[in-house]
Design a protein around this motif. Structure first.
Motif, mmCIF file in Angstrom:
data_model
loop_
_atom_site.group_PDB
_atom_site.id
_atom_site.type_symbol
_atom_site.label_atom_id
_atom_site.label_comp_id
_atom_site.label_asym_id
_atom_site.label_seq_id
_atom_site.Cartn_x
_atom_site.Cartn_y
_atom_site.Cartn_z
ATOM 1 N N GLU A 1 0.838 -1.205 0.000
ATOM 2 C CA GLU A 1 0.000 0.000 0.000
ATOM 3 C C GLU A 1 0.875 1.259 0.000
ATOM 4 N N SER A 2 1.953 1.212 0.795
ATOM 5 C CA SER A 2 2.880 2.343 0.859
ATOM 6 C C SER A 2 3.518 2.588 -0.515
ATOM 7 N N CYS A 3 3.910 1.486 -1.200
ATOM 8 C CA CYS A 3 4.497 1.627 -2.557
ATOM 9 C C CYS A 3 3.464 2.210 -3.520
ATOM 10 N N ARG A 4 2.236 1.716 -3.412
ATOM 11 C CA ARG A 4 1.172 2.215 -4.307
ATOM 12 C C ARG A 4 0.977 3.709 -4.141
ATOM 13 N N ARG A 5 0.946 4.139 -2.891
ATOM 14 C CA ARG A 5 0.737 5.562 -2.599
ATOM 15 C C ARG A 5 1.974 6.375 -2.942
ATOM 16 N N GLY A 6 3.140 5.682 -2.942
ATOM 17 C CA GLY A 6 4.399 6.399 -3.171
ATOM 18 C C GLY A 6 4.755 7.279 -2.001
ATOM 19 N N ALA A 7 4.237 6.943 -0.824
ATOM 20 C CA ALA A 7 4.498 7.782 0.351
ATOM 21 C C ALA A 7 4.904 6.916 1.531
ATOM 22 N N PRO A 8 6.227 6.820 1.809
ATOM 23 C CA PRO A 8 6.671 6.030 2.966
ATOM 24 C C PRO A 8 6.150 6.607 4.286
ATOM 25 N N ALA A 9 6.080 5.757 5.307
ATOM 26 C CA ALA A 9 5.691 6.248 6.638
ATOM 27 C C ALA A 9 6.735 7.251 7.109
ATOM 28 N N MET A 10 6.263 8.340 7.701
ATOM 29 C CA MET A 10 7.199 9.388 8.117
ATOM 30 C C MET A 10 6.835 9.938 9.488
ATOM 31 N N ALA A 11 7.848 10.460 10.177
ATOM 32 C CA ALA A 11 7.618 11.156 11.450
ATOM 33 C C ALA A 11 6.847 12.443 11.159
ATOM 34 N N PRO A 12 6.107 12.950 12.175
ATOM 35 C CA PRO A 12 5.277 14.144 11.918
ATOM 36 C C PRO A 12 6.081 15.373 11.513
ATOM 37 N N LYS A 13 7.293 15.503 12.030
ATOM 38 C CA LYS A 13 8.105 16.672 11.650
ATOM 39 C C LYS A 13 9.585 16.362 11.837
ATOM 40 N N VAL A 14 10.413 17.207 11.311
ATOM 41 C CA VAL A 14 11.860 17.045 11.497
ATOM 42 C C VAL A 14 12.177 17.342 12.963
ATOM 43 N N ARG A 15 12.981 16.485 13.583
ATOM 44 C CA ARG A 15 13.396 16.700 14.974
ATOM 45 C C ARG A 15 14.809 17.301 14.973
ATOM 46 N N HIS A 16 15.042 18.246 15.834
ATOM 47 C CA HIS A 16 16.387 18.829 15.932
ATOM 48 C C HIS A 16 16.978 18.383 17.261
ATOM 49 N N GLU A 17 17.923 17.454 17.186
ATOM 50 C CA GLU A 17 18.467 16.876 18.422
ATOM 51 C C GLU A 17 19.778 17.533 18.785
ATOM 52 N N ASP A 18 19.836 17.984 20.036
ATOM 53 C CA ASP A 18 21.071 18.610 20.501
ATOM 54 C C ASP A 18 22.164 17.547 20.598
ATOM 55 N N VAL A 19 23.361 17.922 20.205
ATOM 56 C CA VAL A 19 24.474 16.962 20.194
ATOM 57 C C VAL A 19 24.774 16.431 21.600
ATOM 58 N N SER A 20 24.363 17.175 22.616
ATOM 59 C CA SER A 20 24.597 16.721 23.994
ATOM 60 C C SER A 20 23.844 15.418 24.297
ATOM 61 N N PHE A 21 22.870 15.086 23.464
ATOM 62 C CA PHE A 21 22.136 13.811 23.607
ATOM 63 C C PHE A 21 23.115 12.633 23.665
ATOM 64 N N PHE A 22 24.251 12.789 22.981
ATOM 65 C CA PHE A 22 25.228 11.697 22.909
ATOM 66 C C PHE A 22 26.460 11.920 23.789
ATOM 67 N N LEU A 23 26.496 13.054 24.484
ATOM 68 C CA LEU A 23 27.728 13.442 25.193
ATOM 69 C C LEU A 23 27.551 13.751 26.672
ATOM 70 N N ASP A 24 26.344 14.141 27.037
ATOM 71 C CA ASP A 24 26.124 14.742 28.351
ATOM 72 C C ASP A 24 26.210 13.681 29.465
ATOM 73 N N LYS A 25 27.190 13.868 30.359
ATOM 74 C CA LYS A 25 27.392 12.879 31.434
ATOM 75 C C LYS A 25 26.244 12.906 32.444
ATOM 76 N N GLU A 26 25.650 14.081 32.652
ATOM 77 C CA GLU A 26 24.513 14.131 33.596
ATOM 78 C C GLU A 26 23.313 13.406 33.012
ATOM 79 N N MET A 27 23.108 13.568 31.722
ATOM 80 C CA MET A 27 22.009 12.853 31.072
ATOM 81 C C MET A 27 22.257 11.336 31.180
ATOM 82 N N PHE A 28 23.507 10.947 30.979
ATOM 83 C CA PHE A 28 23.841 9.523 31.079
ATOM 84 C C PHE A 28 23.569 9.001 32.493
#
Ligand code: FES
Ligand SMILES: [Fe+2]
Length: 396
Positions: free
Chosen positions: A29-56
């Motif tokens: 059905e997705s191929c027929r429509r030519g529209a893959p499933a997508m997230a509602p909007k672009v997310r902007h992730e802060d690089v600290s997501f992968f670096l922040d020791k307090e978050m860890f």
């Protein structure tokens, strides 16, 4: 499976085939429509997501101490067997006694805190600490203490191993690193339990298991499993041209199923359903927070299951315990060779491609100016979902 329309139900069909049929329809059905499933909007992730020791530190507590985690497959823990693993800062041992019951303990000696079991896995009904020789049985009871009379003999609780909750569901062993705590596994799994029942992991027989240590943030590594955007580039020697961007994505609480489309699905659009090879529909699952289960027929003669358990050690290092299984076991030497080939190919893609780029990037992230963000595109729907769930829990 109540959500499968009656016209798609086939009498006596295995539930997993019915699930693949439903997903195949979704992909077509997705191929027929030519529209893959997508997230509602672009997310902007802060690089600290992968670096922040307090978050860890918050992840350590909320995910790796207070949440049920997959320790291993049930079939990786025969009666009399044990396995060890290290959650961030918490050495654990999980055992199955001869009576079949699964138990988990802190892998920490009650005498002076030494690590008791130092092997990854094995068979033993007793464990002896190498420091002063205290011995415990696999129910956690201290059963041998050299010069015991010199220790206060009446306080057993002070000598026994500290238990943590452990339970099994649908072929998986779950533990929670909460000493003397409780685990609400049914609440954690929710509707996902039904999905686990369909894929019958109790029939998955482990054939190869390997620990893959890498210097990178564990979440960066998990991201690579839930977007196909990188396949044609990073995996040009392994997967290029095999998949299309179409996918079916479904969430079950914080867990999800991500089904990406083999290229052949485009041909299925004009083919009768009876000619679709449903075994080609991959089932890729994420058990929040750190387990990926890929069910697929990557070998010609039957389904395999690959499970990745990512155990972080620090904000920038983790070990992926990669278990590779044959559904219903290995049938012949040729079958074993096929499974080995598939395991090695998966390792090349994961280690030399995904985790290699992951580790290389990690080293450079700290150089980026504070506040730098990365865009997570709408096509990267599984990544978006994972980040949203992490943020909801960790930022709360
Ligand atoms: S620390 Fe284990 S016996 Fe002393
Ligand atoms: Fe990848």
């Amino acid at each position: 499976m109540d959500d499968i329309p009656a016209k798609l139900q086939v009498a006596d069909e295995a539930p997993v085939t019915t699930l693949r049929r439903k997903l195949a329809h979704g992909l077509v059905e997705s191929c027929r429509r030519g529209a893959p499933a997508m997230a509602p909007k672009v997310r902007h992730e802060d690089v600290s997501f992968f670096l922040d020791k307090e978050m860890f530190a918050r992840e350590q507590r909320k995910f790796f101490r207070d949440m049920p985690l997959v320790a291993c497959l049930s079939n990786q823990l025969e009666p009399g067997a044990f396995r060890t693993f290290d959650l961030p800062g918490v050495p654990m041992i999980v055992v199955r006694a001869k009576d079949g019951k699964v138990r988990a303990f802190l892998n920490i000696c009650r005498h002076r805190g030494a690590r008791i079991v130092r092997e990854d896995c094995g068979n033993a009904s007793r464990f002896t600490c190498r420091f002063h020789g205290w011995t415990y049985d696999n129910a956690g009871k201290a059963v041998g203490i050299p010069e015991e009379s010199q220790f206060c003999s009446e306080i057993d609780a002070e000598k026994n191993l500290i238990p943590c909750p452990a339970e099994e569901r649908h072929g998986l062993v779950f533990v929670q690193a909460t000493p003397n705590g409780r685990m609400d596994l049914d609440a954690h799994l929710g509707e996902f339990a039904k999905e686990l029942a369909i894929i019958e992991l109790d029939k998955a027989i482990p054939v190869f298991v390997e620990d893959l240590p890498f210097r990178a943030n564990w979440k960066y590594a998990i991201d690579t499993f839930f977007e196909t955007y990188h396949l044609n580039s990073l995996h040009k020697d392994t997967f290029r041209g095999l998949f299309s961007p179409h996918c079916v994505f479904e969430t079950f609480g914080r867990h999800h199923r991500y089904t990406f489309a083999p290229k052949i699905v485009h041909d299925w659009v004009d083919m009768p359903e009876s000619e679709w090879n449903l075994h080609l529909v991959p089932l890729q699952y994420f058990l929040f927070p750190n387990t990926i289960i890929a069910v697929g027929s990557t070998t010609p003669s039957g389904s395999t299951v690959g499970m990745h358990n990512l155990f972080p050690h620090a904000v920038d290092s983790f070990t992926d315990r990669f278990s590779f299984c044959a559904m219903h076991g290995v049938r012949s030497e040729e079958h074993r060779a096929e499974i080995r080939d598939s395991f090695e190919k998966s390792k090349v893609a994961v280690c030399r491609e995904d985790y290699s780029v992951t580790s290389e990037a990690q080293a450079a992230l700290a150089v980026l100016p504070k506040g730098t963000t990365f865009p997570i595109g709408r096509l990267e729907i599984g990544v978006d979902n994972f980040h949203r769930n992490v943020r909801e829990l960790v930022d709360a």
